[in-house]
Enzyme design. Structure first.
Site, PDB file in Angstrom:
ATOM      1  CB  SER A   8      -4.250 -16.005  21.915  1.00 13.09           C
ATOM      2  OG  SER A   8      -3.000 -15.715  21.212  1.00 13.09           O
ATOM      3  CB  ALA A  59     -11.680 -12.910  14.761  1.00 12.65           C
ATOM      4  CB  SER A  73      -4.146 -35.430  25.683  1.00 14.06           C
ATOM      5  OG  SER A  73      -4.234 -34.752  24.643  1.00 14.06           O
ATOM      6  NE  ARG A  74      -1.344 -31.276  21.202  1.00 14.71           N
ATOM      7  CZ  ARG A  74      -1.218 -31.431  19.599  1.00 14.71           C
ATOM      8  NH1 ARG A  74      -0.940 -32.503  19.292  1.00 14.71           N
ATOM      9  NH2 ARG A  74      -1.531 -30.488  18.967  1.00 14.71           N
ATOM     10  CE  LYS A 123      -7.379 -19.193  21.523  1.00  8.51           C
ATOM     11  NZ  LYS A 123      -7.995 -20.288  22.513  1.00  8.51           N
ATOM     12  N   GLY A 143      -9.109 -30.477  26.526  1.00  2.99           N
ATOM     13  CA  GLY A 143      -7.773 -30.288  25.651  1.00  2.99           C
ATOM     14  C   GLY A 143      -6.375 -30.676  26.592  1.00  2.99           C
ATOM     15  CB  ILE A 192       3.183 -21.103  25.311  1.00  4.06           C
ATOM     16  CG1 ILE A 192       2.612 -19.870  25.728  1.00  4.06           C
ATOM     17  CG2 ILE A 192       3.540 -22.171  26.186  1.00  4.06           C
ATOM     18  CD1 ILE A 192       3.348 -19.146  26.729  1.00  4.06           C
ATOM     19  CE1 TYR A 197      -5.555 -19.928  18.393  1.00  2.00           C
ATOM     20  CE2 TYR A 197      -4.286 -17.864  18.376  1.00  2.00           C
ATOM     21  CZ  TYR A 197      -4.562 -18.913  18.953  1.00  2.00           C
ATOM     22  OH  TYR A 197      -4.212 -19.552  20.146  1.00  2.00           O
TER      23      TYR A 197
HETATM   24  P1  NAD Z   1      -1.819 -27.891  21.594  1.00  2.00           P
HETATM   25  O1  NAD Z   1      -2.129 -27.945  20.250  1.00  2.00           O
HETATM   26  O2  NAD Z   1      -0.728 -28.749  22.147  1.00  2.00           O
HETATM   27  O3  NAD Z   1      -3.004 -28.580  22.442  1.00  2.00           O
HETATM   28  C1  NAD Z   1      -4.503 -28.084  22.264  1.00  2.00           C
HETATM   29  C2  NAD Z   1      -5.434 -29.449  22.649  1.00  2.00           C
HETATM   30  O4  NAD Z   1      -6.765 -29.163  22.466  1.00  2.00           O
HETATM   31  C3  NAD Z   1      -4.846 -30.720  22.197  1.00  2.00           C
HETATM   32  O5  NAD Z   1      -4.629 -31.573  22.921  1.00  2.00           O
HETATM   33  C4  NAD Z   1      -6.085 -30.964  21.085  1.00  2.00           C
HETATM   34  O6  NAD Z   1      -6.308 -32.384  21.051  1.00  2.00           O
HETATM   35  C5  NAD Z   1      -7.283 -30.254  21.951  1.00  2.00           C
HETATM   36  N1  NAD Z   1      -8.543 -30.085  21.097  1.00  2.00           N
HETATM   37  C6  NAD Z   1      -8.395 -29.217  20.049  1.00  2.00           C
HETATM   38  N2  NAD Z   1      -9.518 -29.340  19.565  1.00  2.00           N
HETATM   39  C7  NAD Z   1     -10.502 -29.920  20.390  1.00  2.00           C
HETATM   40  C8  NAD Z   1     -11.941 -30.430  20.607  1.00  2.00           C
HETATM   41  N3  NAD Z   1     -12.827 -30.144  19.535  1.00  2.00           N
HETATM   42  N4  NAD Z   1     -12.132 -30.973  21.707  1.00  2.00           N
HETATM   43  C9  NAD Z   1     -11.213 -31.488  22.401  1.00  2.00           C
HETATM   44  N5  NAD Z   1     -10.063 -31.105  22.417  1.00  2.00           N
HETATM   45  C10 NAD Z   1      -9.716 -30.560  21.190  1.00  2.00           C
HETATM   46  O7  NAD Z   1      -1.761 -26.368  21.932  1.00  2.00           O
HETATM   47  P2  NAD Z   1      -1.443 -25.814  23.146  1.00  2.00           P
HETATM   48  O8  NAD Z   1      -0.454 -24.658  22.837  1.00  2.00           O
HETATM   49  O9  NAD Z   1      -1.370 -26.628  24.440  1.00  2.00           O
HETATM   50  O10 NAD Z   1      -2.775 -24.793  23.269  1.00  2.00           O
HETATM   51  C11 NAD Z   1      -3.783 -24.654  24.428  1.00  2.00           C
HETATM   52  C12 NAD Z   1      -4.692 -23.508  24.424  1.00  2.00           C
HETATM   53  O11 NAD Z   1      -3.530 -22.187  24.514  1.00  2.00           O
HETATM   54  C13 NAD Z   1      -5.207 -23.201  23.062  1.00  2.00           C
HETATM   55  O12 NAD Z   1      -6.520 -22.704  23.371  1.00  2.00           O
HETATM   56  C14 NAD Z   1      -4.210 -22.430  22.552  1.00  2.00           C
HETATM   57  O13 NAD Z   1      -5.240 -21.568  21.242  1.00  2.00           O
HETATM   58  C15 NAD Z   1      -4.001 -21.400  23.532  1.00  2.00           C
HETATM   59  N6  NAD Z   1      -2.616 -20.642  22.983  1.00  2.00           N
HETATM   60  C16 NAD Z   1      -1.461 -21.149  22.828  1.00  2.00           C
HETATM   61  C17 NAD Z   1      -0.504 -20.349  22.656  1.00  2.00           C
HETATM   62  C18 NAD Z   1       0.885 -21.134  21.926  1.00  2.00           C
HETATM   63  O14 NAD Z   1       1.714 -20.432  21.693  1.00  2.00           O
HETATM   64  N7  NAD Z   1       1.177 -22.388  22.126  1.00  2.00           N
HETATM   65  C19 NAD Z   1      -0.421 -19.053  22.556  1.00  2.00           C
HETATM   66  C20 NAD Z   1      -1.881 -18.470  23.153  1.00  2.00           C
HETATM   67  C21 NAD Z   1      -2.759 -19.267  23.380  1.00  2.00           C
END
Ligand code: NAD
Length: 243
Positions: free
Chosen positions: A139, A154, A10-11, A156, A8, A185, A152
């Site tokens: 998380s 559960a 790309s972003r 994590k 994941g 974040i 979510y």
């Molecule tokens: P985001 O939505 O910007 O990025 C998630 C990435 O995962 C996306 O690029 C998406 O296309 C990719 N993805 C989703 N399902 C996929 C799949 N089946 N196969 C391949 N790629 C897939 O979110 P983020 O905030 O960058 O989150 C990254 C990680 O951090 C996640 O696991 C999220 O649960 C965790 N997280 C985020 C936060 C927050 O506040 N942003 C907090 C705690 C944990």
């Protein structure tokens, strides 16, 4: 040259992590599911830094796509040193009782089964090399639980259980497995939150603000680095101090 596969990527947190590894001398495998344009633009950005990256499309919840991705990565890079299980999804906030079976399945298919698919595929190479680093992204909700984020949370929490157990199982093979638990974040995952909702969340954070993807990336990199050579099965919170 050492290589890192970031799911994941790309972003968001994945992208920041890919850039951190690239700037630190790694070849980076950028996994993405749908957005080829964003993955390609990250590859170009990494290339402009003088580092190497390749893009690998795979839906991590699909075991055969993951196996193909890892085989392709092995062919292109020759080795796999680090896996960052970052890809994840969240549902809109809501009561547990209002979600259906498909919602539960979609979250667990990506956040838990997807993480296991990727780990399984890379582990055989790491065991063969008797070395490797795996960093999973959990998380804050996985550690303390979030109301209206039950499914979510559960999923994590499962990431944490998986990390702790796998760390024990893989330690004799020279592989460390750790976990980062970010708080809120600033990424697209939270783009639905209003400015006021973010400010309200920040009031419950000791440092008084929400976090940046780069701050999570630094911690992921630390756990995968030699600086963390005596750390395994650990959950490191990057949440600004939840009050
Ligand atoms: P985001 O939505 O910007 O990025 C998630 C990435 O995962 C996306 O690029 C998406 O296309 C990719 N993805 C989703 N399902 C996929 C799949 N089946 N196969 C391949 N790629 C897939 O979110 P983020 O905030 O960058 O989150 C990254 C990680 O951090 C996640 O696991 C999220 O649960 C965790 N997280 C985020 C936060 C927050 O506040 N942003 C907090 C705690 C944990």
């Amino acid at each position: 040259m050492k290589t890192a596969l970031i799911t994941g990527a790309s972003r968001g947190i994945g992208r920041a992590t890919a850039l951190k590894f690239a700037k630190s001398g790694y070849c980076v495998a950028i996994n993405y599911n749908k957005n080829t344009e964003m993955a390609e633009s990250l590859r170009q950005e990494i290339k402009s830094l003088g580092a190497r990256a390749e893009i690998f499309r795979a839906d991590i919840s699909d075991c055969s796509e993951v196996q193909k991705m890892v085989a392709d990565m092995k062919d292109k890079f020759g080795r796999i040193d680090v896996l960052v299980n970052n890809a994840g999804i969240a549902l809109p906030q809501g009561l547990f009782t209002d979600f259906g079976e498909d919602d539960i399945k979609s979250v667990f298919d990506t956040n838990v089964i997807g993480m296991m698919n990727c780990t399984k595929a890379v582990t055989k190479h790491m065991v063969h090399n008797k070395s490797g680093q795996i960093v999973n992204i959990s998380s804050v909700w996985g550690t303390i639980g979030g109301s209206c984020e039950v499914i979510y949370s559960a999923s994590k929490a499962a990431v944490i259980g998986f990390t702790k157990a796998l760390a024990k199982e893989l330690a004799p093979s020279g592989i460390r497995v750790n976990c980062v638990a970010p708080g809120l974040i600033e990424t697209d995952m939270n783009s639905h939150l209003t400015h006021n909702e973010k400010a309200e969340f920040a009031e419950g954070v000791a440092l008084g603000r929400i976090g940046k993807a780069e701050e999570v990336a630094e911690t992921v990199f630390f756990l995968a680095s030699e600086a963390a050579s005596y750390i395994t099965g650990e959950v490191l919170s990057v949440d600004g101090g939840i009050i």
